[in-house]
Design an enzyme around this catalytic site. Structure first.
Site, PDB file in Angstrom:
ATOM      1  N   GLY A  30       0.830  -1.203   0.000  1.00 31.09           N
ATOM      2  CA  GLY A  30       0.000   0.000   0.000  1.00 31.09           C
ATOM      3  C   GLY A  30       0.859   1.246   0.000  1.00 31.09           C
ATOM      4  CB  ALA A  34       5.093   5.907  -1.741  1.00 30.98           C
ATOM      5  CD  GLU A  97       1.299  -0.963   8.338  1.00 28.09           C
ATOM      6  OE1 GLU A  97       0.097  -0.649   8.270  1.00 28.09           O
ATOM      7  OE2 GLU A  97       2.082  -0.792   7.394  1.00 28.09           O
TER       8      GLU A  97
END
Length: 186
Positions: A30, A34, A97
């Site tokens: 996800g 990046a 997370e």
């Protein structure tokens, strides 16, 4: 390429007794695809390799700009494996997370090879979440959400250096409420 990413090379240390204590590779799928987000969190870009996680689906999450994965038969998730993650970096990823995800050991296939690697990934905890839908699109996220997400991540990292730091979900919600005028968009 097969020998360059053998189990020993990714940090399992050649452990054959079944212990997973030395696995230090993480499959990301996800926002951590990046480099800017990874750099904000870990202050470096670890060596990485494109990979596929079979038997899982990447969902969009209502009210969030990041995805969730859950086991789904006959589906697959493409992403990358961050290699040679240190124990302190794994702790950072765990905090990032937050409570929405659980770190689980999975097997991924490296693209361009027949290697199967045991790695960690972060799986959505609420397996019956009614807010999961469709398919999350990294390219669309990159175009419309990445800049704000990187800024939120930098704020999260700065917050962690304080004695009374907020969890990532709280940092996320306060950041997006501030920029969206109390409307978190997915």
């Amino acid at each position: 390429m097969a020998s360059a990413y053998s189990v020993t090379a990714v940090g399992n240390g050649g452990d054959t007794n079944g212990s997973n204590n030395n696995i230090r590779s993480v499959f990301v799928y996800g926002s951590l695809l990046a480099d800017d987000v990874v750099r904000a969190l870990l202050r470096r870009i670890p060596q990485n390799s494109p990979a596929t996680l079979n038997g899982y689906h990447r969902f969009s999450v209502k009210g969030r700009v990041y995805p969730a994965i859950l086991p789904v038969e006959n589906k697959k998730v493409t992403g990358r494996v961050l290699l040679d993650i240190t124990a302190p970096e794994l702790d950072i990823l765990d905090k990032f997370e937050d409570y929405e995800y659980g770190r689980e050991l999975v097997d991924v296939s490296l693209l361009g090879s027949s290697d199967i690697l045991p790695v960690y990934t972060y799986v959505w905890v609420n397996k019956e979440d009614p807010d999961l839908y469709g398919e999350w699109d990294f390219e669309a996220w990159k175009e419309s959400k990445m800049r704000d997400f990187v800024n939120m991540t930098v704020g999260f990292v700065e917050e962690q250096e304080l004695s009374q730091s907020k969890p990532r979900v709280e940092t996320y919600e306060s950041y997006y409420n501030q920029i969206d005028g109390n409307k978190i968009s997915g």
